[in-house]
Design a protein around this motif. Structure first.
Motif, PDB file in Angstrom:
ATOM      1  N   GLY A  74       0.789  -1.220   0.000  1.00 23.13           N
ATOM      2  CA  GLY A  74       0.000   0.000   0.000  1.00 23.13           C
ATOM      3  C   GLY A  74       0.821   1.269   0.000  1.00 23.13           C
ATOM      4  O   GLY A  74       0.271   2.366   0.093  1.00 23.13           O
ATOM      5  N   ARG A  75       2.138   1.144  -0.112  1.00 25.86           N
ATOM      6  CA  ARG A  75       3.026   2.309  -0.120  1.00 25.86           C
ATOM      7  C   ARG A  75       3.074   2.892  -1.528  1.00 25.86           C
ATOM      8  O   ARG A  75       3.087   2.174  -2.525  1.00 25.86           O
ATOM      9  N   THR A  76       3.113   4.233  -1.625  1.00 29.92           N
ATOM     10  CA  THR A  76       3.162   4.910  -2.915  1.00 29.92           C
ATOM     11  C   THR A  76       4.578   4.857  -3.495  1.00 29.92           C
ATOM     12  O   THR A  76       5.552   5.188  -2.817  1.00 29.92           O
ATOM     13  N   VAL A  77       4.676   4.417  -4.734  1.00 30.66           N
ATOM     14  CA  VAL A  77       5.948   4.431  -5.462  1.00 30.66           C
ATOM     15  C   VAL A  77       5.713   5.144  -6.782  1.00 30.66           C
ATOM     16  O   VAL A  77       4.592   5.187  -7.295  1.00 30.66           O
ATOM     17  N   ARG A  78       6.774   5.717  -7.333  1.00 33.25           N
ATOM     18  CA  ARG A  78       6.684   6.444  -8.591  1.00 33.25           C
ATOM     19  C   ARG A  78       7.674   5.865  -9.587  1.00 33.25           C
ATOM     20  O   ARG A  78       8.695   5.261  -9.210  1.00 33.25           O
ATOM     21  N   LEU A  79       7.374   6.088 -10.870  1.00 36.25           N
ATOM     22  CA  LEU A  79       8.290   5.596 -11.895  1.00 36.25           C
ATOM     23  C   LEU A  79       9.660   6.255 -11.779  1.00 36.25           C
ATOM     24  O   LEU A  79      10.672   5.645 -12.119  1.00 36.25           O
ATOM     25  N   SER A  80       9.691   7.483 -11.301  1.00 37.80           N
ATOM     26  CA  SER A  80      10.979   8.169 -11.147  1.00 37.80           C
ATOM     27  C   SER A  80      11.865   7.470 -10.125  1.00 37.80           C
ATOM     28  O   SER A  80      13.097   7.662 -10.136  1.00 37.80           O
ATOM     29  N   ASP A  81      11.284   6.662  -9.246  1.00 33.91           N
ATOM     30  CA  ASP A  81      12.086   5.899  -8.280  1.00 33.91           C
ATOM     31  C   ASP A  81      12.979   4.880  -8.981  1.00 33.91           C
ATOM     32  O   ASP A  81      13.963   4.416  -8.392  1.00 33.91           O
ATOM     33  N   TYR A  82      12.622   4.530 -10.221  1.00 38.14           N
ATOM     34  CA  TYR A  82      13.368   3.505 -10.960  1.00 38.14           C
ATOM     35  C   TYR A  82      14.309   4.098 -11.999  1.00 38.14           C
ATOM     36  O   TYR A  82      14.952   3.354 -12.737  1.00 38.14           O
ATOM     37  N   ARG A  83      14.376   5.419 -12.074  1.00 41.23           N
ATOM     38  CA  ARG A  83      15.261   6.057 -13.045  1.00 41.23           C
ATOM     39  C   ARG A  83      16.722   5.828 -12.651  1.00 41.23           C
ATOM     40  O   ARG A  83      17.048   5.649 -11.491  1.00 41.23           O
ATOM     41  N   GLY A  84      17.580   5.871 -13.656  1.00 40.50           N
ATOM     42  CA  GLY A  84      19.005   5.687 -13.421  1.00 40.50           C
ATOM     43  C   GLY A  84      19.489   4.290 -13.753  1.00 40.50           C
ATOM     44  O   GLY A  84      20.694   4.044 -13.778  1.00 40.50           O
ATOM     45  N   LYS A  85      18.566   3.353 -14.031  1.00 39.70           N
ATOM     46  CA  LYS A  85      18.938   2.014 -14.446  1.00 39.70           C
ATOM     47  C   LYS A  85      17.798   1.445 -15.283  1.00 39.70           C
ATOM     48  O   LYS A  85      16.651   1.921 -15.196  1.00 39.70           O
ATOM     49  N   PRO A  86      18.055   0.452 -16.112  1.00 38.10           N
ATOM     50  CA  PRO A  86      16.991  -0.114 -16.947  1.00 38.10           C
ATOM     51  C   PRO A  86      15.853  -0.691 -16.112  1.00 38.10           C
ATOM     52  O   PRO A  86      16.050  -1.102 -14.968  1.00 38.10           O
ATOM     53  N   LEU A  87      14.675  -0.708 -16.722  1.00 42.10           N
ATOM     54  CA  LEU A  87      13.478  -1.213 -16.065  1.00 42.10           C
ATOM     55  C   LEU A  87      12.701  -2.097 -17.033  1.00 42.10           C
ATOM     56  O   LEU A  87      12.519  -1.738 -18.204  1.00 42.10           O
ATOM     57  N   VAL A  88      12.267  -3.254 -16.555  1.00 43.86           N
ATOM     58  CA  VAL A  88      11.430  -4.160 -17.334  1.00 43.86           C
ATOM     59  C   VAL A  88       9.993  -4.033 -16.829  1.00 43.86           C
ATOM     60  O   VAL A  88       9.749  -4.193 -15.633  1.00 43.86           O
ATOM     61  N   ILE A  89       9.049  -3.707 -17.730  1.00 39.05           N
ATOM     62  CA  ILE A  89       7.659  -3.514 -17.339  1.00 39.05           C
ATOM     63  C   ILE A  89       6.779  -4.566 -18.008  1.00 39.05           C
ATOM     64  O   ILE A  89       6.845  -4.761 -19.225  1.00 39.05           O
ATOM     65  N   SER A  90       5.952  -5.222 -17.191  1.00 39.45           N
ATOM     66  CA  SER A  90       4.999  -6.215 -17.686  1.00 39.45           C
ATOM     67  C   SER A  90       3.612  -5.844 -17.188  1.00 39.45           C
ATOM     68  O   SER A  90       3.397  -5.665 -15.991  1.00 39.45           O
ATOM     69  N   MET A  91       2.651  -5.720 -18.120  1.00 42.49           N
ATOM     70  CA  MET A  91       1.271  -5.392 -17.774  1.00 42.49           C
ATOM     71  C   MET A  91       0.463  -6.685 -17.712  1.00 42.49           C
ATOM     72  O   MET A  91       0.433  -7.459 -18.675  1.00 42.49           O
ATOM     73  N   ILE A  92      -0.226  -6.908 -16.581  1.00 39.74           N
ATOM     74  CA  ILE A  92      -1.007  -8.132 -16.398  1.00 39.74           C
ATOM     75  C   ILE A  92      -2.318  -7.799 -15.694  1.00 39.74           C
ATOM     76  O   ILE A  92      -2.507  -6.696 -15.205  1.00 39.74           O
ATOM     77  N   TYR A  93      -3.241  -8.771 -15.661  1.00 41.21           N
ATOM     78  CA  TYR A  93      -4.361  -8.663 -14.726  1.00 41.21           C
ATOM     79  C   TYR A  93      -4.451  -9.967 -13.952  1.00 41.21           C
ATOM     80  O   TYR A  93      -4.241 -11.056 -14.492  1.00 41.21           O
ATOM     81  N   THR A  94      -4.692  -9.862 -12.668  1.00 41.69           N
ATOM     82  CA  THR A  94      -4.508 -10.997 -11.758  1.00 41.69           C
ATOM     83  C   THR A  94      -5.509 -12.117 -11.970  1.00 41.69           C
ATOM     84  O   THR A  94      -5.264 -13.249 -11.565  1.00 41.69           O
ATOM     85  N   HIS A  95      -6.672 -11.825 -12.607  1.00 40.44           N
ATOM     86  CA  HIS A  95      -7.664 -12.863 -12.853  1.00 40.44           C
ATOM     87  C   HIS A  95      -7.457 -13.543 -14.211  1.00 40.44           C
ATOM     88  O   HIS A  95      -8.291 -14.336 -14.634  1.00 40.44           O
ATOM     89  N   CYS A  96      -6.374 -13.205 -14.883  1.00 38.81           N
ATOM     90  CA  CYS A  96      -6.066 -13.837 -16.173  1.00 38.81           C
ATOM     91  C   CYS A  96      -5.893 -15.339 -15.952  1.00 38.81           C
ATOM     92  O   CYS A  96      -5.120 -15.761 -15.085  1.00 38.81           O
TER      93      CYS A  96
END
Length: 283
Positions: free
Chosen positions: A59-81
């Motif tokens: 429940g903690r807020t995170v931002r995409l800027s927290d991941y800047r400075g190194k590569p990031l892998v993003i995967s979009m899913i839905y949990t009921h898939c």
């Protein structure tokens, strides 16, 4: 009492329209055009991602800027898939096999739930546990509908609900560079480790090799020496090519030294001048 009578022609039109008012037309079902979806996905390469906010599993807020400075892998899913999203996530778990070679803190992984009604922090936490994911810098997050819409647009990720209650969506994994720009798209729910990890290798070492001095030289050497081993499914740093080059140079120098040494040891030969021989023959 006044009575308001409608003209018969007008009344007929009203009664004819009543069925259509009571039963509005159903919207035509969306057709998943694979060619158009792929075009949208590829057109997103080079996009700058916005600095969106999410909630992690606690429940903690995170931002995409927290991941800047190194590569990031993003995967979009839905949990009921029922199948595809779980298979994709398990395939991404192959990233842990290369952390030793690429660096445990050299890249991040972000799994984003796009079903905003159901993909709550608790649901994302349960999904991660079911997938048995426990990798450094891999987080499962959710957000509101507007944020998901904007992020999907930046990523070129297309999805829409189906009549059955699920979603039609492109199965893509997006690689984002250290500056927050879309670097490459990988498609499918199962892929070889090399296909998955080559973009990370390129981004990590191409960025770091720009460092000056010995650090930059060291990074370029690591880039050149990092090889994929299909038997283990890992990227490993292999300096054997430098050992082979050094051994080859040593053998070449040894052969050159032996040739020079033997030449110096050989007796010197003298040859009579051609003109003198001709004069002697003439006498």
């Amino acid at each position: 009492m006044r009575h308001y009578l409608l003209p018969l022609s007008f009344a007929a039109l009203v009664f004819a329209a009543l069925p259509s008012l009571a039963q509005p037309e159903e919207s035509a079902p969306q057709i998943f055009d694979e060619r158009e979806v792929l075009r949208i996905s590829q057109a997103a390469v080079g996009n700058q991602l916005g600095d969106y906010a999410f909630l992690d599993r606690s429940g903690r807020t995170v931002r995409l800027s927290d991941y800047r400075g190194k590569p990031l892998v993003i995967s979009m899913i839905y949990t009921h898939c029922p199948f595809i999203c779980a298979t994709t996530t398990r395939s991404l778990s192959a990233l842990k096999f290369s952390q030793d070679a690429l660096g445990a803190d050299s890249f991040g992984v972000l799994t984003v739930g796009f079903d905003t009604e159901n993909d709550t922090p608790d649901a994302m936490d349960d999904f991660a546990k079911r997938m048995d994911i426990d990798l450094t810098n891999w987080e499962f997050v959710s957000s509101d509908a507007e944020t998901i819409r904007k992020l999907s647009s930046d990523l070129g990720f297309v999805f829409y609900p189906t009549d059955e209650g699920g979603f039609n969506h492109i199965t893509q994994t997006t690689f984002v560079d250290a500056k927050g720009k879309v670097y490459r798209q990988i498609y499918g729910d199962q892929f070889g480790n090399k296909t998955l990890l080559e973009p990370l290798k390129d981004m990590i070492y191409n960025v770091q090799s720009a460092a000056p001095g010995l650090e930059g030289l060291s990074n370029r050497v690591r880039l050149f020496c990092t090889d994929y081993d299909p038997t283990t499914g890992k990227y490993e740093v292999n300096y054997s090519i430098f050992y082979a080059i050094a051994w080859g140079i040593f053998i070449s120098l040894l052969i050159a030294w032996w040739i020079v040494h033997e030449y110096r040891r050989s007796p010197k030969r003298t040859y009579p001048k051609q003109n003198g021989m001709n004069n002697t023959d003439a006498l």
